[in-house]
Write an enzyme that holds these catalytic residues in place. Structure first.
Site, short mmCIF file in Angstrom:
data_model
loop_
_atom_site.label_atom_id
_atom_site.label_comp_id
_atom_site.label_asym_id
_atom_site.label_seq_id
_atom_site.Cartn_x
_atom_site.Cartn_y
_atom_site.Cartn_z
N CYS A 161 87.43 25.82 117.19
CA CYS A 161 85.99 25.60 117.47
C CYS A 161 85.37 25.25 116.13
O CYS A 161 84.66 26.05 115.53
CB CYS A 161 85.36 26.85 118.06
SG CYS A 161 86.24 27.56 119.47
N ALA B 195 83.22 22.89 114.58
CA ALA B 195 81.90 22.47 114.10
C ALA B 195 81.11 23.65 113.52
O ALA B 195 81.21 24.75 114.07
CB ALA B 195 81.11 21.84 115.24
N PRO B 196 80.39 23.47 112.41
CA PRO B 196 80.14 22.22 111.69
C PRO B 196 81.23 21.83 110.69
O PRO B 196 81.09 20.81 110.02
CB PRO B 196 78.83 22.51 110.96
CG PRO B 196 78.88 23.98 110.71
CD PRO B 196 79.57 24.58 111.90
N GLY B 197 82.29 22.63 110.55
CA GLY B 197 83.45 22.19 109.79
C GLY B 197 83.68 22.85 108.45
O GLY B 197 84.65 22.50 107.76
N GLY B 198 82.85 23.81 108.06
CA GLY B 198 83.02 24.45 106.77
C GLY B 198 84.37 25.15 106.62
O GLY B 198 85.04 25.01 105.60
N LYS B 199 84.76 25.89 107.64
CA LYS B 199 86.03 26.64 107.55
C LYS B 199 87.22 25.68 107.64
O LYS B 199 88.25 25.90 106.99
CB LYS B 199 86.09 27.69 108.65
CG LYS B 199 85.01 28.75 108.53
CD LYS B 199 85.14 29.83 109.60
CE LYS B 199 83.96 30.79 109.55
NZ LYS B 199 82.68 30.14 109.95
N ASP C 277 87.21 30.33 115.59
CA ASP C 277 85.84 30.69 115.18
C ASP C 277 84.98 30.54 116.43
O ASP C 277 84.30 29.54 116.63
CB ASP C 277 85.39 29.74 114.06
CG ASP C 277 84.09 30.20 113.41
OD1 ASP C 277 83.66 31.33 113.68
OD2 ASP C 277 83.51 29.41 112.64
N CYS D 274 80.32 35.02 114.12
CA CYS D 274 79.23 35.26 113.17
C CYS D 274 78.18 36.16 113.82
O CYS D 274 77.02 35.77 114.00
CB CYS D 274 78.62 33.95 112.69
SG CYS D 274 78.00 32.88 114.00
#
Length: 440
Positions: A258, A260-264, A325, A378
């Protein structure tokens, strides 16, 4: 159009469309950038501050309004809130706060409501202090003072006790620091700290994450050294810790379920040669691909649309590790998304827990024996975090929780085997993560 008028437009659009505040604000500022850069800061302060303090502002406005607030036009209500916010939470002189806000209401085409707004704001400005409910009803008092729905205050008082619950409420009304993650594929954290300091920025390393840097207020992030060169990516320290805690072997082929937004996903791609980032919403993949390109990670990271609750195509091959995530209530990120607190309900938590379980069940099927699955949300809600994982482990004896063995200098906030951060004096978002190993 002055800053207050723009803030009124932003807030009224958020109320009318249920859009995210940050999305509407960024869109408005990019479409009509203020002539004076200082106005950008004022608009942002008014939009976020007013949203964070909405319940307290409404409690005060209701004392003098002769009609229900829900019946007011979006822009009129936004103007009242913006005006009251300046009176109770800023150093703007009362006379200027009232006059400028009433003028802003005229500027957005609502001169006919100017008298109504002026009368209420003048009455508020004459109060000796901000009105609050009596403290003998603790949940009701905190709900208004810190502008969180009563059900959430009661829930946190029950789960965390008064001291931590109150710290979480207070922290959610503070502006979060801008934290970046050094792109370890290009630069070390220490080298980037030095380079940023050479440009005159007073940066500091994050307290726990070994790859994070806290920036001072900087205005446009795109103008900060290293952005165009792809040396860093914005990511809260707690989100960085999920990647550190996951400690997925560098040789593993990884799927971010999952993304988006792609940081991990980008964090993973800094060290892993193949990361597949998937998301249900195909329109969000462009942002992931754009960030991977800016960071120089395109050859390692690919993005594909897929529903994480459905089986993965066999032609994608085997993945040694999954990052899940999962979609969640987001109650750990209320300082960044203050409007979310007024939209979430208790029922959302149970509904999302069902979806998380479905995604978890589907992803665990695709992990080979010996493989890893890192589950993250989160939120501070145990129903979506620890309770979710422990229920999963009870029904899957082939899985076990396996915390990482990290360098002794890295001290993660662990609860039993799990990563857990809470909003509060640590200045973190609220996260939960579990590192799970499939034994057979």
């Amino acid at each position: 159009m002055n800053a207050r008028a723009i803030a009124i437009q932003v807030l009224s659009r958020v109320r009318a469309t249920d859009a995210y505040l940050n999305v509407v604000l960024d869109t408005v500022l990019s479409e009509s950038p203020p002539a004076d850069p200082r106005d950008t800061g004022l608009i942002t302060e008014l939009a976020y501050g007013t949203t964070r303090r909405q319940l307290a502002l409404d409690y005060a406005i209701t004392r003098f309004a002769d009609r229900k607030l829900d019946a007011l036009e979006d822009k009129v209500l936004a103007a009242l809130r913006v005006g009251a916010y300046q009176l109770f939470y800023t150093r703007v002189p009362a006379r200027a706060a009232v006059a400028e806000t009433v003028q802003a209401l005229k500027d957005v085409g609502l001169s006919r409501a100017a008298g109504f707004a002026n009368a209420i704001l003048r009455k508020l400005s004459s109060l000796p202090s901000q009105p609050l409910p009596p403290e003998d009803d603790l949940a009701g008092f905190l709900s208004v003072r810190e502008s969180h729905p009563r059900w959430l205050v009661e829930r946190w008082l029950r789960q965390f006790g008064r001291e931590r619950a109150e710290a979480m409420l207070v922290a959610n009304n503070q502006t979060p620091p801008v934290v970046i993650r050094a792109n370890s594929a290009k630069v070390t954290r220490d080298a980037l700290v030095e380079q940023l300091r050479e440009t005159g920025l007073e940066v500091r390393p994050t307290a726990v994450s070994p790859v994070g840097i806290v920036l001072p207020p900087v205005g446009r992030l795109e103008d900060v050294y290293g952005y165009a060169e792809g040396l860093w990516q914005v990511q809260d320290e707690a989100a960085q810790l999920v990647g550190v805690y996951g400690d997925i072997p560098e040789t593993a082929r990884v799927l971010d379920a999952c993304a988006a937004p792609g940081g991990k996903a980008c964090h993973l791609a800094e060290k892993h040669e193949e990361v597949v980032a998937t998301d249900l919403h195909a329109n969000k993949l462009r942002k992931i691909e754009s960030e991977a390109k800016r960071l120089g990670l395109s050859e390692r990271l690919s993005a594909r649309a897929h529903d994480a609750s459905q089986p993965y195509p066999e032609e994608w091959g085997e993945f040694h590790a999954f990052l899940v995530d999962a979609p969640c209530s987001g109650l750990g990120t209320l300082r960044r998304h203050p409007e979310l607190r007024y939209r979430r309900t208790q029922e959302d938590i149970g509904r999302l827990a069902v979806l998380q379980r479905r995604i978890l069940e589907n992803c665990q099927e695709a992990v080979p024996p010996g493989g890893l699955l890192v589950y993250a949300v989160c939120t501070s809600e145990p129903q979506e975090g620890q309770d979710q994982v422990e229920m999963f482990l009870r029904s899957h004896p082939e899985w076990t929780a396996e915390p990482p063995v990290l360098h002794e200098a890295v001290k993660l906030p662990l609860t039993q085997a799990y990563l857990r951060t809470l909003p509060g004096p640590e200045a973190w978002d609220g996260f939960f993560a579990a590192r799970l190993r499939k034994m057979y």
